[in-house]
Design an enzyme around this catalytic site. Structure first.
Site, short mmCIF file in Angstrom:
data_model
loop_
_atom_site.label_atom_id
_atom_site.label_comp_id
_atom_site.label_asym_id
_atom_site.label_seq_id
_atom_site.Cartn_x
_atom_site.Cartn_y
_atom_site.Cartn_z
CG ASP A 33 -2.06 0.97 1.12
OD1 ASP A 33 -3.22 0.51 1.14
OD2 ASP A 33 -1.81 2.20 1.00
CB THR A 98 -3.65 4.68 -8.87
OG1 THR A 98 -2.60 5.45 -8.28
CG2 THR A 98 -4.03 3.55 -7.93
CB THR A 123 -16.89 -0.01 -8.61
OG1 THR A 123 -18.09 0.72 -8.46
CG2 THR A 123 -16.18 0.55 -9.84
CG ASP A 124 -22.34 -0.71 -8.30
OD1 ASP A 124 -21.47 0.17 -8.08
OD2 ASP A 124 -23.45 -0.73 -7.73
CD GLU A 125 -19.40 4.43 -8.36
OE1 GLU A 125 -19.06 5.44 -8.97
OE2 GLU A 125 -19.38 4.34 -7.12
CE1 TYR A 148 -13.16 4.15 -8.14
CE2 TYR A 148 -15.55 4.27 -8.32
CZ TYR A 148 -14.42 3.62 -7.87
OH TYR A 148 -14.53 2.43 -7.19
CB SER A 149 -17.22 4.65 -13.16
OG SER A 149 -17.66 5.75 -13.90
CE LYS A 152 -11.91 -0.29 -9.46
NZ LYS A 152 -10.82 -0.85 -8.61
N GLY A 273 -22.48 15.25 -13.36
CA GLY A 273 -22.70 13.93 -13.99
C GLY A 273 -23.16 12.86 -13.02
CG HIS A 274 -25.12 12.55 -8.49
ND1 HIS A 274 -25.67 13.21 -7.42
CD2 HIS A 274 -24.75 11.34 -8.03
CE1 HIS A 274 -25.64 12.42 -6.36
NE2 HIS A 274 -25.10 11.28 -6.71
#
Ligand code: NAD
Ligand code: TYD
Length: 341
Positions: A33, A98, A123-125, A148-149, A152, A273-274
């Site tokens: 980490d 990252t 993630t499900d995002e 972020y999504s 991922k 963009g929520h």
């Protein structure tokens, strides 16, 4: 089994390390980490003197270090990531580094060292946003909509590519929103609990009707452990709590449980963009792994409130220093709808 756990000083990673060493006393864990703002060695304090545990401070993008660590293990369980949507809106670059380059660095090391088993925590995002009905399943097409999504999703694709191209033994799990002990107080539930303990208001974005599917972190960790040991190589499993709640509902529950009034809610401008709604169909994991989410939401929420109430030193330390600058940047200049400053 000897497992390299990346991101093991973060929220879910630390819960996972405790659970694995409890469920499998013969296992050994090495945590890698970088101790970013989100990583905290305090999370692993109870293992300080455990001979089955070793901590290495380092970056998953450091190919030489990663290569060295992967050499000695049977499996890699990959949690390390930049994980907060709001921060990805402010500064996407570090998410690409990252989440995408870091994941590829780990995959390369696994391949170079005899095809080490790799489990990727996602993630499900990555599936985007649902309307009022429907559920995400393993067949849902990818449609990430935040930096972020998107990062991922990129990492998920690279993991799948390593399986299809090189036969690297991988699995992927995509999980819904976690809550529980050691979660950084930048995320909804711990932010609201700790703000109320501090006597502050709670900043609810937009109309408060965005929906998330909440799962207790221990249920997620159990799922990851089952996929690692029983999952079919090359496959993806979805985990969710079968517990959809709007943010307004969560807020009201927290206010009620903590004896605070509606006056503590501060309506703030919506996230850019929520995504409106996330919800998981976890039936494949239930059927094939014998897994199920065991923690009823209200019980888990009460336990979580109790944890933050009795671990004030932990979150006060996290909320000091650099966190204050972040809070000011994120919420300080955020216009409240209908209120001019
Ligand atoms: P977190 O932000 O609490 O922890 C991330 C950890 O990764 C930290 O300890 C941090 O120091 C470490 N890290 C960051 N960059 C690193 C780097 N370059 N090298 C090494 N370590 C680095 O995140 P979390 O909530 O525990 O999430 C863990 C994983 O689970 C992430 O991959 C996230 O995408 C995924 N996930 C999270 C949720 C959720 O609700 N929190 C839901 C589904 C999936
Ligand atoms: P968050 O915990 O950041 O998780 P994610 O964005 O990965 O789902 O946010 C959960 C929900 O809570 C999301 O719809 C945004 C909302 N939210 C607020 O209303 N206020 C806040 O201060 C935060 C951090 C989140």
């Amino acid at each position: 089994m000897k497992i390299l756990v990346t991101g093991g000083a973060g929220f879910i990673g630390s819960n996972y390390v405790y659970q694995v060493l409890h469920r499998h006393p013969e296992d050994e864990v090495v945590v890698l980490d970088a101790l970013t703002y989100a990583g905290n060695l305090e999370n692993l304090k109870q293992l300080e003197r455990d001979p089955r545990f070793r901590f290495v401070k380092g970056d998953i993008c450091d190919a030489a270090l990663v290569d060295d660590l992967v050499k000695g293990v049977d499996a890699v369980v990959h949690f390390a990531a930049e994980s907060h949507v709001d921060r990805s809106i402010m500064d996407p670059g570090v998410f690409v580094r990252t989440n995408i380059i870091g994941t590829q660095t780990l995959l390369d090391a696994c391949r170079r060292n005899g095809n080490v088993r790799f489990h990727h925590v996602s993630t499900d995002e990555v599936f985007g946003s649902l309307g009022a009905t429907g559920l995400f399943s393993e067949q849902t097409p990818y449609d990430p909509r935040s930096p972020y999504s998107a990062s991922k999703a990129g990492s998920d694709h690279l993991v799948r590519a390593a399986w299809h191209t090189y036969g690297l033994p991988v699995t992927i799990s995509n999980c819904s929103n976690n809550y529980g002990p050691y979660q950084h107080p930048e995320k909804l539930i711990p932010l609201f609990i700790t703000n109320l303990i501090e006597g502050k208001t709670v900043p609810l974005y937009g109309d408060g009707m965005n929906v998330r599917d909440w799962i207790h972190v221990e249920d997620h960790c159990e799922g990851v452990d089952l996929v690692l040991r029983k999952g079919t190589i090359g496959e993806t499993y979805l985990f969710g709590g079968r517990s959809e709640r709007s943010n307004a509902e969560i807020t009201n529950l927290i206010l009620f449980e903590m004896g605070a009034g509606q006056g503590k809610i501060e309506r703030v401008a919506d996230r850019l963009g929520h995504d409106r709604r996330y919800a998981i169909d976890p039936s494949r994991a239930e059927r094939e792994l014998g897994w199920s989410p065991k923690t009823p939401f209200l019980h888990g929420l009460r336990k979580t409130i109790a944890w933050y109430t009795s671990n004030e030193a932990w979150w006060r330390n996290v909320k000091s220093g650099a966190y204050r600058e972040y809070y000011e940047k994120q919420y300080g200049s955020r216009p409240t709808p209908g209120v001019s400053r």
